[in-house]
Design a protein around this motif. Sequence first.
Motif, PDB file in Angstrom:
ATOM      1  N   ARG A  38      58.619  17.425  82.385  1.00 42.30           N
ATOM      2  CA  ARG A  38      58.596  17.558  80.923  1.00 42.30           C
ATOM      3  C   ARG A  38      59.992  17.775  80.346  1.00 42.30           C
ATOM      4  O   ARG A  38      60.312  17.284  79.274  1.00 42.30           O
ATOM      5  CB  ARG A  38      57.702  18.730  80.504  1.00 42.30           C
ATOM      6  N   ILE A  39      60.809  18.548  81.041  1.00 44.57           N
ATOM      7  CA  ILE A  39      62.176  18.780  80.542  1.00 44.57           C
ATOM      8  C   ILE A  39      62.904  17.443  80.407  1.00 44.57           C
ATOM      9  O   ILE A  39      63.502  17.140  79.371  1.00 44.57           O
ATOM     10  CB  ILE A  39      62.938  19.741  81.484  1.00 44.57           C
ATOM     11  N   ARG A  40      62.824  16.625  81.440  1.00 44.89           N
ATOM     12  CA  ARG A  40      63.498  15.315  81.384  1.00 44.89           C
ATOM     13  C   ARG A  40      62.882  14.414  80.310  1.00 44.89           C
ATOM     14  O   ARG A  40      63.602  13.722  79.585  1.00 44.89           O
ATOM     15  CB  ARG A  40      63.418  14.625  82.752  1.00 44.89           C
ATOM     16  N   LEU A  41      61.563  14.423  80.203  1.00 44.29           N
ATOM     17  CA  LEU A  41      60.921  13.579  79.191  1.00 44.29           C
ATOM     18  C   LEU A  41      61.307  14.034  77.783  1.00 44.29           C
ATOM     19  O   LEU A  41      61.523  13.207  76.897  1.00 44.29           O
ATOM     20  CB  LEU A  41      59.400  13.605  79.360  1.00 44.29           C
ATOM     21  N   GLY A  42      61.401  15.340  77.601  1.00 41.45           N
ATOM     22  CA  GLY A  42      61.799  15.861  76.288  1.00 41.45           C
ATOM     23  C   GLY A  42      63.212  15.433  75.932  1.00 41.45           C
ATOM     24  O   GLY A  42      63.482  15.000  74.796  1.00 41.45           O
ATOM     25  N   GLU A  43      64.116  15.528  76.896  1.00 41.36           N
ATOM     26  CA  GLU A  43      65.504  15.120  76.651  1.00 41.36           C
ATOM     27  C   GLU A  43      65.584  13.616  76.380  1.00 41.36           C
ATOM     28  O   GLU A  43      66.311  13.167  75.481  1.00 41.36           O
ATOM     29  CB  GLU A  43      66.363  15.491  77.870  1.00 41.36           C
ATOM     30  N   LEU A  44      64.830  12.866  77.162  1.00 42.09           N
ATOM     31  CA  LEU A  44      64.848  11.409  76.980  1.00 42.09           C
ATOM     32  C   LEU A  44      64.272  11.027  75.628  1.00 42.09           C
ATOM     33  O   LEU A  44      64.814  10.157  74.924  1.00 42.09           O
ATOM     34  CB  LEU A  44      64.050  10.750  78.110  1.00 42.09           C
ATOM     35  N   SER A  45      63.182  11.693  75.253  1.00 45.82           N
ATOM     36  CA  SER A  45      62.532  11.401  73.975  1.00 45.82           C
ATOM     37  C   SER A  45      63.458  11.720  72.801  1.00 45.82           C
ATOM     38  O   SER A  45      63.533  10.967  71.833  1.00 45.82           O
ATOM     39  CB  SER A  45      61.238  12.221  73.878  1.00 45.82           C
ATOM     40  N   ARG A  46      64.168  12.829  72.920  1.00 46.99           N
ATOM     41  CA  ARG A  46      65.104  13.214  71.846  1.00 46.99           C
ATOM     42  C   ARG A  46      66.180  12.152  71.680  1.00 46.99           C
ATOM     43  O   ARG A  46      66.581  11.827  70.567  1.00 46.99           O
ATOM     44  CB  ARG A  46      65.725  14.568  72.190  1.00 46.99           C
ATOM     45  N   ARG A  47      66.678  11.594  72.793  1.00 49.36           N
ATOM     46  CA  ARG A  47      67.708  10.565  72.686  1.00 49.36           C
ATOM     47  C   ARG A  47      67.129   9.242  72.192  1.00 49.36           C
ATOM     48  O   ARG A  47      67.729   8.564  71.351  1.00 49.36           O
ATOM     49  CB  ARG A  47      68.385  10.352  74.052  1.00 49.36           C
ATOM     50  N   LEU A  48      65.974   8.873  72.712  1.00 49.81           N
ATOM     51  CA  LEU A  48      65.380   7.578  72.350  1.00 49.81           C
ATOM     52  C   LEU A  48      64.942   7.550  70.897  1.00 49.81           C
ATOM     53  O   LEU A  48      65.222   6.592  70.173  1.00 49.81           O
ATOM     54  CB  LEU A  48      64.176   7.299  73.263  1.00 49.81           C
ATOM     55  N   GLY A  49      64.268   8.607  70.443  1.00 52.87           N
ATOM     56  CA  GLY A  49      63.752   8.635  69.070  1.00 52.87           C
ATOM     57  C   GLY A  49      62.869   7.431  68.808  1.00 52.87           C
ATOM     58  O   GLY A  49      62.022   7.083  69.637  1.00 52.87           O
ATOM     59  N   LYS A  50      63.076   6.788  67.669  1.00 51.15           N
ATOM     60  CA  LYS A  50      62.240   5.646  67.298  1.00 51.15           C
ATOM     61  C   LYS A  50      62.865   4.314  67.713  1.00 51.15           C
ATOM     62  O   LYS A  50      62.374   3.249  67.319  1.00 51.15           O
ATOM     63  CB  LYS A  50      62.001   5.646  65.782  1.00 51.15           C
ATOM     64  N   ALA A  51      63.946   4.370  68.452  1.00 47.60           N
ATOM     65  CA  ALA A  51      64.610   3.123  68.864  1.00 47.60           C
ATOM     66  C   ALA A  51      63.714   2.341  69.824  1.00 47.60           C
ATOM     67  O   ALA A  51      62.873   2.912  70.521  1.00 47.60           O
ATOM     68  CB  ALA A  51      65.944   3.434  69.534  1.00 47.60           C
ATOM     69  N   ASP A  52      63.911   1.033  69.850  1.00 46.40           N
ATOM     70  CA  ASP A  52      63.158   0.202  70.789  1.00 46.40           C
ATOM     71  C   ASP A  52      63.628   0.435  72.223  1.00 46.40           C
ATOM     72  O   ASP A  52      62.811   0.517  73.146  1.00 46.40           O
ATOM     73  CB  ASP A  52      63.360  -1.281  70.453  1.00 46.40           C
ATOM     74  N   TRP A  53      64.958   0.507  72.397  1.00 46.83           N
ATOM     75  CA  TRP A  53      65.528   0.604  73.742  1.00 46.83           C
ATOM     76  C   TRP A  53      66.592   1.696  73.757  1.00 46.83           C
ATOM     77  O   TRP A  53      66.990   2.210  72.719  1.00 46.83           O
ATOM     78  CB  TRP A  53      66.119  -0.753  74.183  1.00 46.83           C
ATOM     79  N   LEU A  54      67.066   2.056  74.916  1.00 46.08           N
ATOM     80  CA  LEU A  54      67.926   3.240  75.062  1.00 46.08           C
ATOM     81  C   LEU A  54      69.278   3.091  74.385  1.00 46.08           C
ATOM     82  O   LEU A  54      69.835   4.079  73.890  1.00 46.08           O
ATOM     83  CB  LEU A  54      68.121   3.559  76.554  1.00 46.08           C
TER      84      LEU A  54
END
Lengths: 215, 215
Positions: free
Chosen positions: A139-155
């Motif tokens: 979950r920690i990694r998913l939370g960090e990834l989600s915060r960076r990705l936001g609503k963007a299509d790709w990273l």
Amino acid sequence: MPTITAFENSPDRGRGHARDMRVRWAFEEVGQPYDVRLLSFAAMKQPAHLALHPFGQIPTYEDGDLTLFESGAIVLHIAERHDGLLPKDANARARAIAWMFAALSTVEPPIVELSMAMMFERDRSWYAERLPGLQEHVRIRLGELSRRLGKADWLDGAFSAGDLMMVTVLRRLNSSGLLDEYPDIAAYVARGEARPAFRRAFDAQLAVFNAASRS
Amino acid sequence: MPTITAFENSPDRGRGHARDMRVRWAFEEVGQPYDVRLLSFAAMKQPAHLALHPFGQIPTYEDGDLTLFESGAIVLHIAERHDGLLPKDANARARAIAWMFAALSTVEPPIVELSMAMMFERDRSWYAERLPGLQEHVRIRLGELSRRLGKADWLDGAFSAGDLMMVTVLRRLNSSGLLDEYPDIAAYVARGEARPAFRRAFDAQLAVFNAASRS
């Protein structure tokens, strides 16, 4: 034509979690045909295969006098030689490669640790006590990834080899329910799975599993 | 001059296990000067650092308008831009990169899992029962690596970024006693640690720890 190796009978029952999926998908994205040589678990640990892959795993990549192992290295090799998986701009290219390493070094290990525990430690005395900590690491990694990705299509801008690796790493969580807690990431994975190249690669590995099941 | 980030006060007490060591070593091998910005644990999770590193870790790499994270990506970036860490021959270059991925994706995860358990699970009810399995996972990889390495100095011809990554990954086992079971690997790690560039990098990170301890 390059030849890769894959499981003769994948333990994921054709869900596309084996690491040949990443290489198949990369070939499909760049429109490069490839051959596949299937291996039994026993053959993977025999000298002939260990000469290609020191750790006795799949996939390998053979093209002329070059042999490679490690899905990350193979995808990068394909991406460097064909258009479609790395940006032309040097800085954007370096960032896409950083996402490949992030997928493999930072996001994948806690996911593999969780899925291994769920597969092999269910009957151990410590399973119930240990599971929440493993889920929390993911979950920690998913939370960090989600915060960076936001609503963007790709990273980072257009779809790249970094997204390819990240989506394949995240797909291992499909049956865990954890992705549902991060709608942006679930949508990101679905976006990857909807790409025509992903579908072709997925269908190709599923056909191998289905053929093995019938035989 | 590129700037990297590192721990203000490394939890390894200056033993060079933090991941900035890999990047420092790479800079030293290619003779490229670099700056270091030190971060507290609190600062690593603040927005300013998360803008550079989505997972709030060290090291990062900043050079002009390029920011990178992931030690593997940073070392590869340095190796691509300066002589000394990747062979000129295209196939040998691809194989050196494969060893970088092998170090990070295949060899490091069981080593980190073992060292995390040894650090954080010693007081848990399951520690004694779980430890042998964790050690066995590491031994399997060390056995495979030893079989491939044999009496060679380096993994594939001349020293490369693949060896740099592998040696830093294996060094985490220095205090576990496991390397003693594989003399070829212990000698390989010692060979890496004896390189002048390694010594300079090691001394630089140790100086940071010593300064923090005195303050």
